[in-house]
Design an enzyme around this catalytic site. Sequence first.
Site, PDB file in Angstrom:
ATOM      1  N   PHE A  32       0.830  -1.216   0.000  1.00 47.63           N
ATOM      2  CA  PHE A  32       0.000   0.000   0.000  1.00 47.63           C
ATOM      3  C   PHE A  32       0.868   1.270   0.000  1.00 47.63           C
ATOM      4  O   PHE A  32       0.931   2.006  -0.999  1.00 47.63           O
ATOM      5  CB  PHE A  32      -0.931  -0.076   1.210  1.00 47.63           C
ATOM      6  CG  PHE A  32      -1.633   1.188   1.600  1.00 47.63           C
ATOM      7  CD1 PHE A  32      -2.274   1.989   0.648  1.00 47.63           C
ATOM      8  CD2 PHE A  32      -1.691   1.571   2.942  1.00 47.63           C
ATOM      9  CE1 PHE A  32      -2.940   3.152   1.028  1.00 47.63           C
ATOM     10  CE2 PHE A  32      -2.356   2.724   3.321  1.00 47.63           C
ATOM     11  CZ  PHE A  32      -2.972   3.518   2.368  1.00 47.63           C
ATOM     12  N   ILE A  81      13.142 -10.563   2.390  1.00 48.56           N
ATOM     13  CA  ILE A  81      14.163  -9.923   3.239  1.00 48.56           C
ATOM     14  C   ILE A  81      14.629 -10.851   4.363  1.00 48.56           C
ATOM     15  O   ILE A  81      15.651 -10.596   4.996  1.00 48.56           O
ATOM     16  CB  ILE A  81      13.697  -8.559   3.824  1.00 48.56           C
ATOM     17  CG1 ILE A  81      12.432  -8.699   4.681  1.00 48.56           C
ATOM     18  CG2 ILE A  81      13.498  -7.545   2.711  1.00 48.56           C
ATOM     19  CD1 ILE A  81      12.087  -7.419   5.464  1.00 48.56           C
ATOM     20  N   ALA A 104       7.104  -5.212   5.406  1.00 46.16           N
ATOM     21  CA  ALA A 104       6.711  -5.658   6.744  1.00 46.16           C
ATOM     22  C   ALA A 104       5.425  -6.452   6.636  1.00 46.16           C
ATOM     23  O   ALA A 104       4.676  -6.334   5.658  1.00 46.16           O
ATOM     24  CB  ALA A 104       6.482  -4.448   7.663  1.00 46.16           C
ATOM     25  N   THR A 151       5.957   2.917  12.725  1.00 43.58           N
ATOM     26  CA  THR A 151       4.561   3.226  13.042  1.00 43.58           C
ATOM     27  C   THR A 151       4.417   3.904  14.399  1.00 43.58           C
ATOM     28  O   THR A 151       5.261   3.703  15.290  1.00 43.58           O
ATOM     29  CB  THR A 151       3.747   1.913  13.045  1.00 43.58           C
ATOM     30  OG1 THR A 151       2.451   2.158  13.566  1.00 43.58           O
ATOM     31  CG2 THR A 151       4.401   0.847  13.928  1.00 43.58           C
ATOM     32  N   ASP A 152       3.317   4.629  14.572  1.00 40.28           N
ATOM     33  CA  ASP A 152       3.041   5.228  15.887  1.00 40.28           C
ATOM     34  C   ASP A 152       2.640   4.172  16.922  1.00 40.28           C
ATOM     35  O   ASP A 152       2.633   4.439  18.122  1.00 40.28           O
ATOM     36  CB  ASP A 152       1.948   6.305  15.782  1.00 40.28           C
ATOM     37  CG  ASP A 152       0.617   5.789  15.254  1.00 40.28           C
ATOM     38  OD1 ASP A 152       0.511   4.596  14.915  1.00 40.28           O
ATOM     39  OD2 ASP A 152      -0.345   6.602  15.182  1.00 40.28           O
ATOM     40  N   GLU A 153       2.321   2.945  16.452  1.00 41.20           N
ATOM     41  CA  GLU A 153       1.841   1.914  17.398  1.00 41.20           C
ATOM     42  C   GLU A 153       2.920   1.488  18.385  1.00 41.20           C
ATOM     43  O   GLU A 153       2.621   0.892  19.413  1.00 41.20           O
ATOM     44  CB  GLU A 153       1.298   0.701  16.637  1.00 41.20           C
ATOM     45  CG  GLU A 153       0.141   1.059  15.738  1.00 41.20           C
ATOM     46  CD  GLU A 153      -0.774  -0.110  15.381  1.00 41.20           C
ATOM     47  OE1 GLU A 153      -0.633  -1.202  15.962  1.00 41.20           O
ATOM     48  OE2 GLU A 153      -1.635   0.091  14.515  1.00 41.20           O
ATOM     49  N   TYR A 176       2.321  -7.218  16.391  1.00 38.85           N
ATOM     50  CA  TYR A 176       2.767  -6.343  15.301  1.00 38.85           C
ATOM     51  C   TYR A 176       3.589  -5.177  15.851  1.00 38.85           C
ATOM     52  O   TYR A 176       4.722  -4.937  15.422  1.00 38.85           O
ATOM     53  CB  TYR A 176       1.561  -5.806  14.508  1.00 38.85           C
ATOM     54  CG  TYR A 176       1.896  -4.600  13.646  1.00 38.85           C
ATOM     55  CD1 TYR A 176       2.707  -4.727  12.526  1.00 38.85           C
ATOM     56  CD2 TYR A 176       1.404  -3.327  13.966  1.00 38.85           C
ATOM     57  CE1 TYR A 176       3.030  -3.616  11.742  1.00 38.85           C
ATOM     58  CE2 TYR A 176       1.723  -2.220  13.197  1.00 38.85           C
ATOM     59  CZ  TYR A 176       2.536  -2.370  12.081  1.00 38.85           C
ATOM     60  OH  TYR A 176       2.863  -1.272  11.318  1.00 38.85           O
ATOM     61  N   LYS A 180       7.575  -4.161  15.370  1.00 42.43           N
ATOM     62  CA  LYS A 180       8.044  -2.890  14.799  1.00 42.43           C
ATOM     63  C   LYS A 180       8.933  -2.158  15.820  1.00 42.43           C
ATOM     64  O   LYS A 180       9.948  -1.555  15.447  1.00 42.43           O
ATOM     65  CB  LYS A 180       6.855  -2.003  14.400  1.00 42.43           C
ATOM     66  CG  LYS A 180       6.057  -2.489  13.205  1.00 42.43           C
ATOM     67  CD  LYS A 180       6.835  -2.554  11.897  1.00 42.43           C
ATOM     68  CE  LYS A 180       7.162  -1.199  11.319  1.00 42.43           C
ATOM     69  NZ  LYS A 180       7.768  -1.322   9.950  1.00 42.43           N
ATOM     70  N   LEU A 216      -9.397  -1.222   8.115  1.00 47.30           N
ATOM     71  CA  LEU A 216     -10.741  -0.700   8.384  1.00 47.30           C
ATOM     72  C   LEU A 216     -11.396   0.047   7.207  1.00 47.30           C
ATOM     73  O   LEU A 216     -12.512  -0.294   6.806  1.00 47.30           O
ATOM     74  CB  LEU A 216     -10.722   0.211   9.619  1.00 47.30           C
ATOM     75  CG  LEU A 216     -12.094   0.794   9.978  1.00 47.30           C
ATOM     76  CD1 LEU A 216     -13.052  -0.300  10.439  1.00 47.30           C
ATOM     77  CD2 LEU A 216     -11.977   1.877  11.034  1.00 47.30           C
ATOM     78  N   HIS A 310      -6.638  -4.210  22.305  1.00 49.41           N
ATOM     79  CA  HIS A 310      -6.960  -3.099  21.393  1.00 49.41           C
ATOM     80  C   HIS A 310      -6.529  -1.747  21.963  1.00 49.41           C
ATOM     81  O   HIS A 310      -7.071  -1.290  22.981  1.00 49.41           O
ATOM     82  CB  HIS A 310      -8.472  -3.111  21.164  1.00 49.41           C
ATOM     83  CG  HIS A 310      -8.913  -2.358  19.954  1.00 49.41           C
ATOM     84  ND1 HIS A 310     -10.207  -2.407  19.501  1.00 49.41           N
ATOM     85  CD2 HIS A 310      -8.250  -1.536  19.106  1.00 49.41           C
ATOM     86  CE1 HIS A 310     -10.324  -1.654  18.425  1.00 49.41           C
ATOM     87  NE2 HIS A 310      -9.141  -1.111  18.170  1.00 49.41           N
TER      88      HIS A 310
END
Length: 370
Positions: A32, A81, A104, A151-153, A176, A180, A216, A310
């Site tokens: 994406f 990879i 990823a 990522t911000d996660e 995940y 990361k 989503l 979550h």
Amino acid sequence: MPNPLKTCNFTDLEKNPTLSKIKILVTGGAGFIGSHVVRRLVNNYPDYHVVNLDKLTYAGNLANLRDIEHKPNYQFVKADIVDAAAMQQLFTEHDFQFVVHLAAESHVDRSISNPIEFVMTNVVGTVNLLNAARHAWKDRMDGRRFYHVSTDEVYGSLGDEGMFTETTAYDPHSPYSASKASSDHFVRAYHDTYGLPVVISNCSNNYGSYHFPEKLIPLAINNIVNSRPIPVYGAGENVRDWLWVEDHARAIDVILHTGKNGETYNIGGHNEWKNIDLIRLLCRILDKKLNRNTGDSEKLITFVKDRAGHDLRYAIDATKLKNELGWMPSLQFEEGLEKTVDWYLANQEWLNQVTSGDYKNYYDSQYTKR
Ligand code: NAD
Ligand code: DAU
């Protein structure tokens, strides 16, 4: 032994130095965000030679790059990879100046059902690339850059107040985000230990064209169009900070060219939405576009069992990127969402292609048990 690096669309730029001033490796360029990054680099920098390396997992799709695949400054390499030898060989064959690493496993729900894949690609794969760069660039690191897209996660979950800054402590909750976070730590460790010229960015949720419909927004669009239930986890109260994918690609371009080695930059949209409000907005947009009565699509909203672990809320403070490198989001969310809906309506063939095959099995195992 067969060459592990199968190539296609190969233009032998090596033999034409006027066309290959700067070589860039983009990993995950068939995904994406990666496809938007590749498109931007190929179109905006005709003198660069862009090598897109991708394993083409379920999430990787060369149809995302049809418009640029015949450009002379573009090359695709199919490789994994996780294969350390293949990565070493790639860096021997190409003298990369920049690496933009996006490859990823990216979906939180899949990481909950199959964490080890995430460790392999996101952690081991990243370390393989760091090793390949370190060996190839030994004693000649000047002007080179290893850009790790994160990522911000990794920062965990916010309550009702506050925002993630570059100094927020890491607190990942899903396999995940843990993978990361681990990869981010390795990237920094290679900078501090071996002097590898690295830069990291941590971005909030992206949306836009070519987004795989397990996530989503494209999942909801696809289900609304097909009058299927829209699965909303828990009460739909979780908040995400949405950024148009082309703004992310532009931020990556800016950081790649003007960021400072060893630094981290947060990227975000200043655009927080509760999931349920976002879904309702999508329903209203699609009611209009599909000539349905107002409220028809909302009837498809179905509250399902919550995601394990979550995270409640993400919100990025991107002040550093704005103040130091001058980047800001360009698009208002309502406009971006409408553009995105239009893209999906006009690209049903793409949607049908990516939802054929294994997608149905994934969908059934993810949603029928909820
Ligand atoms: P995606 O799942 O759409 O694409 C990932 C790409 O990586 C695919 O093309 C896939 O084939 C490729 N890939 C996977 N495993 C590979 C392997 N072992 N070897 C080579 N290629 C492999 O992901 P995305 O949403 O485009 O995310 C890209 C990057 O940006 C990821 O690193 C992700 O963590 C990060 N990110 C994503 C978001 C978001 O909202 N989607 C936000 C912030 C950061
Ligand atoms: O914040 C950046 C991250 O954003 C990226 O690092 C990830 O790669 C990307 O997948 C995304 O992660 P999220 O988990 O936030 O995205 P997702 O689209 O899976 O879910 C967004 C929100 O919607 C989240 O609160 C879970 C909820 N959700 C998701 C799906 C797929 C639902 O309510 N129903 C669903 O069917």
